[in-house]
Design a protein around this motif. Structure first.
Motif, PDB file in Angstrom:
ATOM      1  N   PRO A 169      19.248  -6.880 -30.636  1.00 53.30           N
ATOM      2  CA  PRO A 169      19.543  -7.882 -29.800  1.00 53.30           C
ATOM      3  C   PRO A 169      19.301  -9.191 -30.206  1.00 53.30           C
ATOM      4  O   PRO A 169      19.786 -10.362 -29.496  1.00 53.30           O
ATOM      5  CB  PRO A 169      18.375  -7.573 -28.781  1.00 53.30           C
ATOM      6  N   LYS A 170      18.461  -9.416 -31.277  1.00 57.78           N
ATOM      7  CA  LYS A 170      18.055 -10.929 -31.673  1.00 57.78           C
ATOM      8  C   LYS A 170      19.108 -11.383 -32.734  1.00 57.78           C
ATOM      9  O   LYS A 170      19.102 -12.394 -33.360  1.00 57.78           O
ATOM     10  CB  LYS A 170      16.655 -11.076 -31.996  1.00 57.78           C
ATOM     11  N   GLY A 171      20.001 -10.469 -33.348  1.00 55.58           N
ATOM     12  CA  GLY A 171      21.133 -10.814 -34.377  1.00 55.58           C
ATOM     13  C   GLY A 171      20.690 -10.438 -35.568  1.00 55.58           C
ATOM     14  O   GLY A 171      21.349 -10.679 -36.645  1.00 55.58           O
ATOM     15  N   VAL A 172      19.693  -9.545 -35.891  1.00 54.04           N
ATOM     16  CA  VAL A 172      19.155  -9.121 -37.209  1.00 54.04           C
ATOM     17  C   VAL A 172      19.977  -7.867 -37.647  1.00 54.04           C
ATOM     18  O   VAL A 172      20.249  -7.025 -36.768  1.00 54.04           O
ATOM     19  CB  VAL A 172      17.889  -8.555 -37.261  1.00 54.04           C
ATOM     20  N   ILE A 211      24.650 -21.140 -32.923  1.00 51.55           N
ATOM     21  CA  ILE A 211      25.560 -21.284 -31.863  1.00 51.55           C
ATOM     22  C   ILE A 211      26.510 -20.139 -31.626  1.00 51.55           C
ATOM     23  O   ILE A 211      26.430 -19.639 -30.407  1.00 51.55           O
ATOM     24  CB  ILE A 211      26.497 -22.612 -31.782  1.00 51.55           C
ATOM     25  N   ASP A 212      26.989 -19.845 -32.612  1.00 48.86           N
ATOM     26  CA  ASP A 212      28.061 -18.657 -32.762  1.00 48.86           C
ATOM     27  C   ASP A 212      27.010 -17.260 -32.327  1.00 48.86           C
ATOM     28  O   ASP A 212      27.402 -16.278 -31.526  1.00 48.86           O
ATOM     29  CB  ASP A 212      28.600 -18.170 -33.786  1.00 48.86           C
ATOM     30  N   LEU A 213      25.860 -17.238 -32.921  1.00 53.24           N
ATOM     31  CA  LEU A 213      25.138 -15.879 -32.825  1.00 53.24           C
ATOM     32  C   LEU A 213      24.603 -15.793 -31.287  1.00 53.24           C
ATOM     33  O   LEU A 213      24.509 -14.540 -30.928  1.00 53.24           O
ATOM     34  CB  LEU A 213      23.577 -16.158 -33.716  1.00 53.24           C
ATOM     35  N   ALA A 214      24.192 -16.888 -30.647  1.00 55.26           N
ATOM     36  CA  ALA A 214      23.923 -16.774 -29.026  1.00 55.26           C
ATOM     37  C   ALA A 214      24.910 -16.401 -28.275  1.00 55.26           C
ATOM     38  O   ALA A 214      24.556 -15.549 -27.455  1.00 55.26           O
ATOM     39  CB  ALA A 214      23.397 -18.078 -28.966  1.00 55.26           C
ATOM     40  N   VAL A 215      26.237 -16.716 -28.628  1.00 57.23           N
ATOM     41  CA  VAL A 215      27.177 -16.163 -27.965  1.00 57.23           C
ATOM     42  C   VAL A 215      27.550 -14.806 -28.168  1.00 57.23           C
ATOM     43  O   VAL A 215      27.717 -14.142 -27.281  1.00 57.23           O
ATOM     44  CB  VAL A 215      28.589 -17.243 -28.270  1.00 57.23           C
ATOM     45  N   LEU A 216      27.383 -14.415 -29.376  1.00 61.04           N
ATOM     46  CA  LEU A 216      27.707 -13.046 -29.629  1.00 61.04           C
ATOM     47  C   LEU A 216      26.569 -12.035 -29.343  1.00 61.04           C
ATOM     48  O   LEU A 216      26.693 -10.804 -29.350  1.00 61.04           O
ATOM     49  CB  LEU A 216      27.949 -12.988 -31.382  1.00 61.04           C
ATOM     50  N   ASP A 229      23.515 -16.356 -40.448  1.00 63.20           N
ATOM     51  CA  ASP A 229      23.414 -16.852 -41.618  1.00 63.20           C
ATOM     52  C   ASP A 229      25.115 -16.910 -42.227  1.00 63.20           C
ATOM     53  O   ASP A 229      25.329 -17.607 -43.082  1.00 63.20           O
ATOM     54  CB  ASP A 229      22.708 -16.134 -42.629  1.00 63.20           C
ATOM     55  N   PHE A 230      25.860 -16.008 -41.567  1.00 65.48           N
ATOM     56  CA  PHE A 230      27.122 -15.659 -42.166  1.00 65.48           C
ATOM     57  C   PHE A 230      28.275 -16.338 -41.061  1.00 65.48           C
ATOM     58  O   PHE A 230      29.295 -16.177 -41.169  1.00 65.48           O
ATOM     59  CB  PHE A 230      27.574 -14.256 -42.674  1.00 65.48           C
TER      60      PHE A 230
END
Length: 475
Positions: A294-297, A331-336, A324-325
């Motif tokens: 959920p946190k993008g890891v 910004i992108d990670l928060a949207v995804l 990181d990618f």
């Protein structure tokens, strides 16, 4: 001085001790010796030459003993000294705590001795610090031992609960003796007996046509297999075909085999075809696939994703943040991460993928929130669209012969009813408003993130929000 009736010391056989030798004898007989007057004044201090920790105590002489005792030791000394002056030599050793200008403290055990000098008392003392240090070490060792026992009891309780509640049949077998060290109820039921009867018995006796040595050797060979090794057996009591999956480890100085048991019938049961196909697609699919928390890891990725980012091994990617990618990072990670968790999924999100060398690759990402899994995760399908964008760019100068799309027809309807400048201005405003609304929605009304996504300054974004009446929307 009493010697049990012996008159050796009083018969004159031993000459009187010379004064220059007396202090050294007293010092050798104790760690510290004090000569105290009837008034409680220290007349002399003698320290054993081997007890360097006392230091130089010459400044004690001609000063009251109470000045060098801790508060709780002063009454104890005064009572013992008063009894001594009344002719009652204390028979019990007296423990006193010395202090010197509050710099240090140390305990000393004294004995009182009569001294032929106007009721002066000779106090011979033993330093108790070595004993105190030894006692402290014993206490610490006892505490550590208790903590070790407590930790062992805790681990044993966890092991027992886990073994009793797991549905997987598990047996622990000693490699040296071939006997069952421990087993759970599931394993006993699979072999057709109770757990108490299974424990401490020979593991081989519960299977047909297997000797103790032969079975142990087969299980050990299976542990050396590159893939998960297994041994197929036939249970003596139930006649069922049993598959053992052994793992060897060392505990208590001996090797132990942990065998997971299952029946061949349960292993051959028809698996979920969709799950198998999904796994095959994940492994061999041409599109990159990624699962993250959920946190993008990043939890896991397929080979296609490794190819996109130029990573050599899973360890180079797993455990890192997906941000990181991504071209716009957090910004992108928060949207995804936020959008799928709110609505369940997010379709085709265009961004760029960046590898460790800085190469940027245009991609489209679809994300789905997997809330029904044992561990909540977000699955992403990533498609490389860099070649598609290049093809579009190369053909942009050629008009298509196909019929115009609906937005294009709506624009064409305006021709003849308004000037070209007005048509272009109105169309631009519509597109601009749609883009701003989409960016604000994707970033969950984060104006800073939306401005960065649109390539605008924050001030410019606020101006446009006010222009299109969006300033208070979702605010």
């Amino acid at each position: 001085m009493t010697t049990g009736g012996n008159t050796f010391w009083s018969s004159g056989s031993v000459p009187l001790i010379e004064p220059e030798f007396l202090s050294s004898i007293i010092a050798a007989a104790s760690d510290i010796a004090l000569v105290v007057s009837a008034e409680g004044i220290i007349l002399s201090v003698v320290v054993n030459s081997h007890s360097e920790s006392f230091g130089n105590l010459r400044h004690w002489e001609d000063r009251p003993v109470s000045e060098f005792l801790t508060r709780e030791s002063i009454p104890k000394f005064e009572r013992a000294h008063a009894a001594y002056l009344l002719g009652e030599v204390p028979k019990k050793q007296l423990e006193l705590n010395h202090s010197d200008n509050a710099v240090w403290q140390y305990p000393v055990r004294y004995t009182f001795h009569r001294f032929g000098h106007e009721n002066a008392a000779l106090l011979l003392g033993r330093d108790l610090r070595p004993i105190a240090e030894t006692q402290q070490q014993l206490v610490q060792a006892q505490i550590a031992l208790e903590q070790g026992y407590e930790a062992r009891r805790e681990f044993d309780a966890r092991y027992r609960v886990l073994l009793a509640n797991t549905k997987q049949a598990v047996v622990f077998v000693s490699v040296q003796s071939g006997r069952v060290e421990d087993a759970n109820e599931a394993a006993a039921a699979l072999l057709g007996l109770n757990a108490d009867a299974l424990r401490s018995s020979s593991f081989a006796q519960h299977f047909m046509d297997r000797s103790n040595v032969e079975l142990t050797e087969s299980l050990m060979n299976a542990t050396l297999a590159e893939e998960e090794g297994q041994v197929t057996l036939t249970a003596t009591r139930t006649q069922a075909s049993v598959i053992a999956h052994p793992v060897v480890f060392r505990a208590g100085g001996q090797r132990i085999l942990m065998c997971r048991l299952e029946t061949a019938a349960s292993k051959a049961a028809t698996p979920d075809a969709a799950a198998d196909h999904a796994l095959a697609m994940f492994r061999a699919g041409s599109d990159a696939m990624l699962f993250m928390g959920p946190k993008g890891v990043i939890i896991s990725v397929n080979e296609s994703f490794l190819d996109l980012v130029g990573a050599a091994h899973l360890s180079d990617v797993v455990g890192r943040s997906f941000g990181d990618f991504l071209g716009r990072g957090q910004i992108d990670l928060a949207v995804l991460t936020e959008q799928p968790q709110r609505s369940g999924h997010m379709r085709i999100y265009a961004t760029k993928l960046v590898n460790d060398l800085g190469t940027r690759l245009a991609v489209e990402i679809s994300a789905t929130h997997l809330a029904d899994a044992d561990v909540a995760a977000i699955g992403c399908m990533i498609r490389d669209v860099s070649r598609t964008e290049t093809a579009r760019g190369g053909s942009s100068g050629h008009m298509s012969n196909t019929a115009p799309a609906e937005p294009a027809r709506n624009v064409m309807d305006l021709v003849g009813s308004a000037a070209l400048k007005d048509i272009v201005a109105e169309t631009t405003d519509v597109v601009e408003k749609m883009c701003i609304e989409t960016a604000v929605e994707l970033t969950n009304n984060n104006r800073v993130a939306a401005a960065e996504m649109l390539g605008l300054s924050r001030q410019s974004l606020y101006v446009k929000l006010r222009k299109y009446g969006l300033l208070n929307k979702n605010g």
